[in-house]
Design an enzyme around this catalytic site. Structure first.
Site, PDB file in Angstrom:
ATOM      1  N   ASP A  67      65.220 -17.566  -0.482  1.00 35.59           N
ATOM      2  CA  ASP A  67      65.425 -16.854  -1.647  1.00 35.59           C
ATOM      3  C   ASP A  67      67.057 -16.277  -1.857  1.00 35.59           C
ATOM      4  O   ASP A  67      67.764 -16.497  -1.017  1.00 35.59           O
ATOM      5  CB  ASP A  67      64.659 -15.592  -1.579  1.00 35.59           C
ATOM      6  CG  ASP A  67      64.432 -14.910  -0.132  1.00 35.59           C
ATOM      7  OD1 ASP A  67      65.388 -15.002   0.676  1.00 35.59           O
ATOM      8  OD2 ASP A  67      63.569 -14.132   0.152  1.00 35.59           O
ATOM      9  N   HIS A 138      55.120  -9.036   2.336  1.00 36.20           N
ATOM     10  CA  HIS A 138      55.920 -10.064   1.459  1.00 36.20           C
ATOM     11  C   HIS A 138      56.279 -11.285   2.380  1.00 36.20           C
ATOM     12  O   HIS A 138      56.640 -11.103   3.478  1.00 36.20           O
ATOM     13  CB  HIS A 138      56.843  -9.503   0.267  1.00 36.20           C
ATOM     14  CG  HIS A 138      58.117  -9.022   0.849  1.00 36.20           C
ATOM     15  ND1 HIS A 138      58.857  -7.920   0.396  1.00 36.20           N
ATOM     16  CD2 HIS A 138      58.967  -9.697   1.679  1.00 36.20           C
ATOM     17  CE1 HIS A 138      59.708  -7.636   1.120  1.00 36.20           C
ATOM     18  NE2 HIS A 138      60.193  -8.666   1.841  1.00 36.20           N
TER      19      HIS A 138
HETATM   20  C1  GLP Z   1      63.695  -9.450   2.928  1.00 33.64           C
HETATM   21  C2  GLP Z   1      63.702 -11.160   2.654  1.00 33.64           C
HETATM   22  C3  GLP Z   1      62.405 -11.631   3.621  1.00 33.64           C
HETATM   23  C4  GLP Z   1      62.572 -11.050   4.884  1.00 33.64           C
HETATM   24  C5  GLP Z   1      62.090  -9.650   4.774  1.00 33.64           C
HETATM   25  C6  GLP Z   1      62.002  -8.774   5.860  1.00 33.64           C
HETATM   26  O1  GLP Z   1      63.181  -8.890   1.696  1.00 33.64           O
HETATM   27  N1  GLP Z   1      63.621 -11.643   1.358  1.00 33.64           N
HETATM   28  O2  GLP Z   1      62.890 -12.985   3.627  1.00 33.64           O
HETATM   29  O3  GLP Z   1      61.488 -11.565   5.621  1.00 33.64           O
HETATM   30  O4  GLP Z   1      62.834  -9.076   3.749  1.00 33.64           O
HETATM   31  O5  GLP Z   1      63.235  -8.302   6.141  1.00 33.64           O
HETATM   32  P1  GLP Z   1      63.641  -7.374   7.399  1.00 33.64           P
HETATM   33  O6  GLP Z   1      63.434  -8.658   8.687  1.00 33.64           O
HETATM   34  O7  GLP Z   1      64.954  -7.019   7.528  1.00 33.64           O
HETATM   35  O8  GLP Z   1      62.628  -6.312   7.663  1.00 33.64           O
END
Ligand code: GLP
Length: 242
Positions: A67, A138
């Protein structure tokens, strides 16, 4: 589904990195699906170290990222292009032309989504898709919804996601409200999925992913249907899982 239990964040990062490392040893020209966020940073750090030690070769690897924020240019410190360049691509011998992310600055975003799907189609199927997990379940920026979106699409971000991701932005700087994300289809068509999860704040989402039911209100729950899902999670993240 295989669940690999890790003691803590460091252990989780080492175990997840070793799976990517093995994938690259088994297939020099692997197509890797890559993720951003805090969770996977430790994994990239280890891969960079392995490269420096001469253990890894990225010269034939191709990457497809999940993304990108809409409206941030590649040089913006919080763009995912910048994140990937800084944390992995510029530190290893990958060819920049072999690294793909959606373009969040495209004038025609619909076209950009179609083009990204075409890129995925040409390169795919992805050999190993690395994923983090949002606190709301998500994956990529496939947010909770009443249906799963198969293809690359522009997604308005949920308030929780905006709040969670604001920690990466400067005080007063606005977190983009939307992003382009790969859809569920190429993730499910990946030959293997590696889901990396760490921390108590992810425990509820991880439980919903592992125990089901499969529902678009927890997008990550679809992974339960993947034939080759590897979950590497630390004990904090696994606290609600028996
Ligand atoms: C973001 C990304 C995701 C990621 C998620 C978790 O929004 N778009 O791909 O897996 O958040 O992030 P974090 O690892 O910082 O908790």
């Amino acid at each position: 589904m295989r669940i690999i239990r890790a003691k803590d964040y460091k252990d989780m990062s080492e175990k997840a990195a070793s799976i990517i490392w093995a994938q690259m040893l088994l297939k020099k020209n692997s197509v890797l699906g890559l993720a951003t966020g805090g969770t996977v940073l430790g994994i990239y750090e280890i891969l960079c170290e392995k490269y420096m030690e001469g253990e890894l070769d990225f010269s034939s690897v191709k990457t497809l990222n999940l993304d990108e924020y809409v409206g941030l240019e590649g040089r913006h410190p919080q763009s995912y292009r910048h994140y990937m360049d800084k944390n992995l691509f510029e530190k290893v011998n990958i060819l920049k032309n072999n690294t793909f992310l959606p373009n969040g600055l495209a004038e025609d975003l619909k076209r950009e989504c179609k083009d990204y799907d075409e890129t995925i189609r040409q390169l795919g199927p992805i050999d190993l898709q690395l994923l983090g997990l949002g606190r709301n379940g998500h994956i990529g920026f496939n947010e909770p919804d009443d249906h799963f979106e198969d293809n690359t699409h522009v997604r308005r971000l949920n308030e929780t996601t905006i709040k969670d991701n604001s920690r990466f932005f400067e005080m007063g700087e606005e977190v983009p409200k939307s992003a382009i994300t790969m859809g569920i289809k190429p993730i499910m068509e990946s030959k293997a999925v590696l889901l990396a999860v760490s921390g108590v704040e992810k425990a509820k989402a991880l439980k919903a992913v592992l125990n089901g039911p499969v529902t678009p209100s927890v997008p990550g729950s679809i992974l339960g249907k993947h034939e080759n899902l590897i979950v590497v999670a630390d004990l904090d993240a696994l606290m609600h899982v028996g």
